[in-house]
Every structure is written in C-alpha cells, then in structure tokens.
Design an enzyme around this catalytic site. Structure first.
Site, PDB file in Angstrom:
ATOM      1  N   ASN A 271       0.799  -1.178   0.043  1.00 45.98           N
ATOM      2  CA  ASN A 271      -0.061  -0.069   0.202  1.00 45.98           C
ATOM      3  C   ASN A 271       0.875   1.304  -0.244  1.00 45.98           C
ATOM      4  OD1 ASN A 271       0.561  -0.748   2.485  1.00 45.98           O
ATOM      5  ND2 ASN A 271      -0.957   0.571   3.594  1.00 45.98           N
ATOM      6  N   ILE A 272       0.277   2.248  -0.711  1.00 45.28           N
ATOM      7  CA  ILE A 272       1.038   3.500  -0.916  1.00 45.28           C
ATOM      8  C   ILE A 272       0.119   4.543  -0.599  1.00 45.28           C
ATOM      9  CG2 ILE A 272       2.601   5.059  -2.482  1.00 45.28           C
ATOM     10  CD1 ILE A 272       3.167   2.335  -3.821  1.00 45.28           C
TER      11      ILE A 272
ATOM     12  N   CYS B 167      -4.152   0.434  -2.585  1.00 44.64           N
ATOM     13  CA  CYS B 167      -3.867  -0.670  -1.834  1.00 44.64           C
ATOM     14  C   CYS B 167      -2.958  -1.578  -2.427  1.00 44.64           C
ATOM     15  CB  CYS B 167      -5.357  -1.539  -1.921  1.00 44.64           C
ATOM     16  SG  CYS B 167      -6.568  -0.836  -0.999  1.00 44.64           S
TER      17      CYS B 167
ATOM     18  N   GLU C 242      -2.833  -4.540  -3.159  1.00 41.60           N
ATOM     19  CA  GLU C 242      -3.516  -5.455  -4.427  1.00 41.60           C
ATOM     20  C   GLU C 242      -3.239  -4.685  -5.526  1.00 41.60           C
ATOM     21  OE1 GLU C 242      -4.741  -4.713  -1.164  1.00 41.60           O
ATOM     22  OE2 GLU C 242      -5.988  -6.377  -0.525  1.00 41.60           O
TER      23      GLU C 242
ATOM     24  N   CYS D  54     -10.327  -4.968   0.265  1.00 37.81           N
ATOM     25  CA  CYS D  54     -11.095  -3.969   0.437  1.00 37.81           C
ATOM     26  C   CYS D  54     -12.280  -4.109  -0.945  1.00 37.81           C
ATOM     27  CB  CYS D  54     -10.857  -2.521   0.223  1.00 37.81           C
ATOM     28  SG  CYS D  54     -10.495  -2.052  -1.106  1.00 37.81           S
TER      29      CYS D  54
HETATM   30  N1  THU Z   1      -5.243  -1.590   2.347  1.00 36.55           N
HETATM   31  C1  THU Z   1      -4.510  -2.384   1.575  1.00 36.55           C
HETATM   32  O1  THU Z   1      -3.591  -2.049   0.909  1.00 36.55           O
HETATM   33  N2  THU Z   1      -5.096  -3.598   1.198  1.00 36.55           N
HETATM   34  C2  THU Z   1      -6.146  -3.869   1.867  1.00 36.55           C
HETATM   35  O2  THU Z   1      -6.755  -5.065   1.647  1.00 36.55           O
HETATM   36  C3  THU Z   1      -6.875  -3.425   3.036  1.00 36.55           C
HETATM   37  C4  THU Z   1      -6.318  -1.790   3.357  1.00 36.55           C
HETATM   38  C5  THU Z   1      -4.535  -0.419   3.011  1.00 36.55           C
HETATM   39  C6  THU Z   1      -5.040   0.941   2.417  1.00 36.55           C
HETATM   40  C7  THU Z   1      -4.587   2.041   3.282  1.00 36.55           C
HETATM   41  O3  THU Z   1      -3.258   2.245   3.099  1.00 36.55           O
HETATM   42  C8  THU Z   1      -4.341   1.225   4.809  1.00 36.55           C
HETATM   43  O4  THU Z   1      -4.363  -0.174   4.361  1.00 36.55           O
HETATM   44  C9  THU Z   1      -5.492   1.215   5.758  1.00 36.55           C
HETATM   45  O5  THU Z   1      -6.624   1.030   5.259  1.00 36.55           O
END
Ligand code: THU
Length: 137
Positions: free
Chosen positions: A43-44, A54, A56, A94
């Site tokens: 995630n960035i 995210c 993914e 998500c």
């Molecule tokens: N996030 C992801 O990268 N993947 C997920 O499946 C759930 C949420 C990240 C988005 C944000 O940077 C952090 O997690 C908190 O929601």
C-alpha cells in the site's frame, strides 16, 4: 498446485516496502500469474488520502501495465506497522480491490489471506465477490 506458503512469504517481503505514515497499517500482496511469475505490491498512502492505493491494486496494475492478464492467485498480508509476523489476523481485500479482481480473474482465482509464515486461509474470488454484474472470466 499453488505454493501458498511461498506466496505468503512473498507478500511479507512486499509488505516491507509499505508506505503507510497515515494509517500505520502495512499491507503486502504477491500476485501469481498463470505462467508462474509473481508481481509484488504494497500500500502507498498520500497526505491527501484519496490517492492512496492498496497493495493488491499496485500488484495488479504492475502486471497489467506490463501486458500480463492471466492470474491464478494472490496472497495478502496486513497488520499494524512494525507488528511481529503472526501477531495479527488476516487482512481481507477491500471492495474496490475485489472489483478490480473481477475485471481480470476467473471465479476460481485464489485469494490467500496470510496470518503468519505458515498460517493462512484460502478463498476463491467467487466466494469473496458473489453476485457480480459481469460474469467472472
Ligand atoms: N489496505 C490495503 O492495501 N489492502 C487491503 O486489503 C486493506 C487496506 C491499505 C489501504 C491503506 O493504506 C491502509 O491499508 C489502511 O486502510
């Protein structure tokens, strides 16, 4: 047969690059293509929040932008930044990431939710994204 343990390990490697100074929630993903290549994502985040992507989707967009669209599985791990591997729980994708998966993946695409080095749960995309408007590939 997917090597789930190796894919979860790759997701933990990807998680090390997570940029999450706002949520402090670090996520890593490892996307396995049909030909056996693995694309990593983390995630960035961004200080204006909405540009945050995210883990993914980073992995998917890396692959798709290189012309790859045949996928068999993705491993996802997520926990509070700095937590010890195995201390947390699974981090299910998500809704937006599930929607992106429906664009490129078949119903039996495997979603591997890692909880620790050798601790994971496996779901199909059809299980996590039922009743989509377009049929899965
Ligand atoms: N996030 C992801 O990268 N993947 C997920 O499946 C759930 C949420 C990240 C988005 C944000 O940077 C952090 O997690 C908190 O929601």
């Amino acid at each position: 047969m997917t090597d789930y343990k190796a894919l979860v390990k790759a997701a933990y490697e990807a998680q090390k690059n997570s940029y999450c100074p706002y949520s402090h929630w670090a996520v890593g993903a490892a996307l396995l293509t049909k030909s056996g290549k693995v694309y990593l994502g983390c995630n960035i985040e961004n200080n204006t929040f909405s540009p945050t992507v995210c883990a993914e989707r980073v992995a998917f967009f890396k692959a798709v932008s290189e012309g790859v669209r045949d996928f068999s599985a993705i491993a996802i791990v997520g926990n509070a930044e700095g937590a010890k591997i195995g201390d947390g729980d699974v981090c299910p994708p998500c809704g937006v990431c599930r929607q992106v998966m429906t664009e490129f993946c078949p119903a039996d695409f495997e979603i591997v939710l890692g909880r620790g080095d050798d601790d994971y749960e496996v779901y199909t995309l059809a299980e996590l994204m039922p009743k989509v408007s377009l049929p899965l590939k």
